[in-house]
Design an enzyme around this catalytic site. Structure first.
Site, short mmCIF file in Angstrom:
data_model
loop_
_atom_site.label_atom_id
_atom_site.label_comp_id
_atom_site.label_asym_id
_atom_site.label_seq_id
_atom_site.Cartn_x
_atom_site.Cartn_y
_atom_site.Cartn_z
N HIS A 1 -5.16 -5.47 -1.47
CA HIS A 1 -5.59 -5.39 -0.02
C HIS A 1 -6.65 -6.46 0.13
CE1 HIS A 1 -4.08 -1.50 -0.49
NE2 HIS A 1 -4.25 -1.21 0.86
N SER B 1 0.79 -1.31 0.06
CA SER B 1 -0.04 -0.08 -0.09
C SER B 1 0.86 1.37 -0.04
CB SER B 1 -0.94 -0.06 0.93
OG SER B 1 -1.85 0.88 0.97
N GLU C 1 -1.83 -3.01 -8.03
CA GLU C 1 -3.03 -3.09 -7.10
C GLU C 1 -3.68 -1.89 -6.60
OE1 GLU C 1 -3.67 -3.06 -3.50
OE2 GLU C 1 -1.52 -1.90 -3.36
#
Length: 303
Positions: free
Chosen positions: A273, A103, A203
């Site tokens: 995630h 992230s 992502e």
């Protein structure tokens, strides 16, 4: 088993119970877990002010641990990039440390790769992955175990039926990428590595497909996507379709991207995630091989 240093370089830990559960599970697995003194610090939305979080990164680099593992992502690392202790981070990796996260940690990984060429690892976070109320995902734990032991040699996954490939020569290149929003944020800065002939994985979370497409157009028009040998989609999760989409979905974006680049575009990489996530060496030379619906990223025995 291994010495794991846990620290918070981005957003403040909101779910302290999850992080404590994660730490307990890591200890139960036989790891020595060292907690940075500022792990639960708070300054506005951050895990301490900039100096506090920079100091935590410095302590992680100096800890002599086998793994430096983030508590969570969120936001905060991009504002630290000019001041990261790049030399200390590089030296810690040369001594065997693996820096692991996802992230917001993509900013750290890209900047470190751009400045030093140092390999870091896209992988789990303590709270999100090890601190779940139920049992943590088995694949995630197994891949993290391989990473920690230095035994990981690759990752495999199953492609959708529509992406079945009868014959494809393996693609060789530097594996890099991570969170798409962070990558786009770094475009045009010194912190986005210029990778020629790489394998880019992406992502994101909470991003509607039209926003995903908008971010991809930025990387396309900036010349980033055209320099890659392959693009691999991980998971894009937790967004809500709108009635006026009228059929516009993530698959629409992927089809559009395939019409814009020469490189093959694959999906369903178990990363993002989501509970099931592999560990990926960001900045390492890898092979991407596809046979039928079976896809593999292979990097061999790497410490």
């Amino acid at each position: 088993m291994s010495h794991i240093y846990v620290y918070s370089p981005s957003s403040a830990v909101r779910d302290k119970a999850a992080v404590r559960r994660g730490i307990a599970r890591l200890k139960a697995a036989g790891h020595e877990v060292e907690l940075d003194p500022a792990t639960f610090a708070t300054h506005m939305r951050f895990a301490g002010d900039d100096d506090t979080r920079l100091a935590a990164i410095g302590r992680a680099a100096a800890s002599g641990a086998d793994v430096a593992l983030i508590t969570r992502g969120g936001y905060g690392l991009t504002r630290l990039l000019p001041r990261l202790p790049y030399k200390a981070i590089d030296q810690s990796v040369r001594k065997g440390m693996r820096w692991v996260g996802l992230s917001d940690f993509t900013a750290f990984q890209c900047a470190v790769l751009a400045r030093t060429g140092t390999v870091t690892w896209a992988g789990p976070a303590v709270g999100e992955d090890f601190g779940t109320e139920g049992e943590p995902d088995e694949v995630m734990q197994a891949c993290f175990g391989d990473l920690v032991s230095g035994q990981g040699e690759g990752a495999g996954w199953r492609l959708p039926v529509s992406e079945r490939v009868e014959a494809m020569r393996p693609v060789h290149g530097v594996l890099w990428g991570g969170n798409l929003a962070i990558l786009v944020t770094l475009a045009g800065t010194p912190w986005l590595p210029r990778i020629e002939g790489g394998i880019l994985f992406i992502e994101d979370v909470h991003e509607h497909p039209y926003r995903v497409e908008r971010m991809l157009t930025q990387l396309l028009y900036a010349g980033v996507l055209g320099r890659q040998k392959a693009i691999v989609f991980g998971h894009f999760t937790n967004y809500k379709p709108a009635p006026h989409d009228k059929g516009f979905k993530l698959g629409t974006v992927i089809d559009w991207l395939r019409s814009q680049v020469r490189a093959p575009v694959f999906t369903a990489l178990p990363f993002g995630h989501v509970p099931t996530k592999v560990a990926l060496p960001v900045g390492a030379e890898v092979h991407l091989a596809v046979e039928g619906r079976d896809a593999f990223l292979l990097w061999g025995h790497r410490h």
